[in-house]
Structure formats: structure tokens, C-alpha cells
Design a protein around this motif. Structure first.
Motif, short mmCIF file in Angstrom:
data_model
loop_
_atom_site.label_atom_id
_atom_site.label_comp_id
_atom_site.label_asym_id
_atom_site.label_seq_id
_atom_site.Cartn_x
_atom_site.Cartn_y
_atom_site.Cartn_z
N ILE A 35 0.84 -1.20 0.00
CA ILE A 35 0.00 0.00 0.00
C ILE A 35 0.87 1.25 0.00
N ALA A 36 1.93 1.25 0.81
CA ALA A 36 2.83 2.40 0.86
C ALA A 36 3.50 2.63 -0.49
N HIS A 37 3.94 1.56 -1.12
CA HIS A 37 4.58 1.68 -2.44
C HIS A 37 3.58 2.19 -3.49
N ALA A 38 2.37 1.65 -3.44
CA ALA A 38 1.34 2.10 -4.39
C ALA A 38 0.97 3.56 -4.16
N THR A 39 0.92 3.96 -2.90
CA THR A 39 0.62 5.36 -2.59
C THR A 39 1.70 6.28 -3.14
N ALA A 42 1.42 6.41 -6.94
CA ALA A 42 0.29 7.25 -7.35
C ALA A 42 0.61 8.72 -7.12
N LEU A 43 1.28 9.00 -6.04
CA LEU A 43 1.66 10.38 -5.72
C LEU A 43 2.61 10.93 -6.77
N ASN A 44 3.51 10.10 -7.25
CA ASN A 44 4.46 10.54 -8.28
C ASN A 44 3.80 10.73 -9.65
N ARG A 45 2.68 10.05 -9.88
CA ARG A 45 1.96 10.18 -11.15
C ARG A 45 0.94 11.31 -11.15
N THR A 46 0.55 11.77 -9.97
CA THR A 46 -0.52 12.75 -9.85
C THR A 46 0.03 14.16 -9.85
N PRO A 50 -4.94 16.41 -3.27
CA PRO A 50 -5.86 17.11 -2.37
C PRO A 50 -5.15 17.76 -1.18
N PHE A 51 -3.97 17.26 -0.84
CA PHE A 51 -3.15 17.80 0.24
C PHE A 51 -1.75 18.02 -0.31
N ASP A 52 -0.91 18.65 0.46
CA ASP A 52 0.47 18.82 0.01
C ASP A 52 1.10 17.46 -0.23
N ARG A 53 1.83 17.36 -1.31
CA ARG A 53 2.50 16.12 -1.69
C ARG A 53 3.40 15.60 -0.55
N GLU A 54 4.12 16.52 0.09
CA GLU A 54 5.03 16.14 1.17
C GLU A 54 4.26 15.57 2.37
N ASP A 55 3.08 16.14 2.64
CA ASP A 55 2.27 15.65 3.76
C ASP A 55 1.76 14.23 3.50
N ILE A 56 1.34 13.99 2.28
CA ILE A 56 0.85 12.65 1.92
C ILE A 56 1.98 11.64 2.03
N ALA A 57 3.16 11.99 1.50
CA ALA A 57 4.30 11.09 1.56
C ALA A 57 4.72 10.83 3.01
N PHE A 58 4.73 11.89 3.82
CA PHE A 58 5.10 11.76 5.23
C PHE A 58 4.14 10.83 5.95
N LEU A 59 2.84 11.02 5.74
CA LEU A 59 1.83 10.18 6.39
C LEU A 59 1.97 8.72 5.96
N ALA A 60 2.16 8.49 4.67
CA ALA A 60 2.30 7.12 4.17
C ALA A 60 3.52 6.44 4.79
#
Length: 97
Positions: A35-39, A42-46, A50-60
Motif C-alpha cells: 500500500i505504501a509503495h502504491a501510494t 500514485a503520488l508521483n503520477r498525480t 488534495p493535500f500537500d505532496r510532502e504531507d501525503i508522503a510523510f503520512l504514508a
């Protein structure tokens, strides 16, 4: 992460089927890694998120870290061959859950 915490709480609550419960946590840990890898993929393709990219990566990453630590804790139960789990550990797993 919630599924991993539930599995850890179950592991700490009963000594029956220790190996199966540890294996279940290992399976959850691998699913969490997927799931973390897929997230991250997906983050790299988007382009817009909806939130800052860094925040999403940090949370994942942090969610994955918690699941990894739960996996490590379950392995330590086997390695140290604990006869009985201290009540405070069971209580703490309930609080985390």
C-alpha cells in the motif's frame, strides 16, 4: 495500520496459536508495504493532490513505520520466548487500538 494493531492486540491477549498470529501480522506488514509503495507511485503520477505532496508522503511513510514496528514487536515475542505477557503491555496495546 488498524488491522495490524488489532492483530497485535489479539496476539498479546492469548497465547494460543502464537505462530499463526505472528504470521498474520507478517502478512499485514507486507500488505502495508504494498500500500505504501502504491501510494508513493500514485503520488508521483498525480499532478494535483488534495493535500500537500510532502504531507501525503510523510503520512504514508509513518503509517508504514508503525506497521513495521508492530511486525518487529511480534517477532520479538517469538525470539524472547515470553511465557507470559505483562498486563501493562496488554493494556498498552488496548490503548493503541
Amino acid at each position: 495500520m488498524t488491522e495490524a494493531v488489532r492483530a497485535l492486540h489479539d496476539l498479546l491477549g492469548c497465547s494460543d496459536g502464537l505462530e499463526q498470529k505472528i504470521e498474520r501480522i507478517r502478512t499485514i506488514e507486507h500488505e502495508g508495504d504494498d500500500i505504501a509503495h502504491a501510494t508513493m507511485a500514485a503520488l508521483n503520477r498525480t499532478f494535483l493532490t488534495p493535500f500537500d505532496r510532502e504531507d501525503i508522503a510523510f503520512l504514508a511513510r509513518r503509517l508504514d513505520d508503525v506497521v513495521d514496528l508492530i511486525g518487529s514487536a511480534s517477532i520479538r515475542l517469538r525470539v524472547y520466548s515470553l511465557e507470559e505477557i505483562p498486563p501493562t503491555v496488554k493494556e498498552m496495546s488496548g490503548l493503541v487500538l
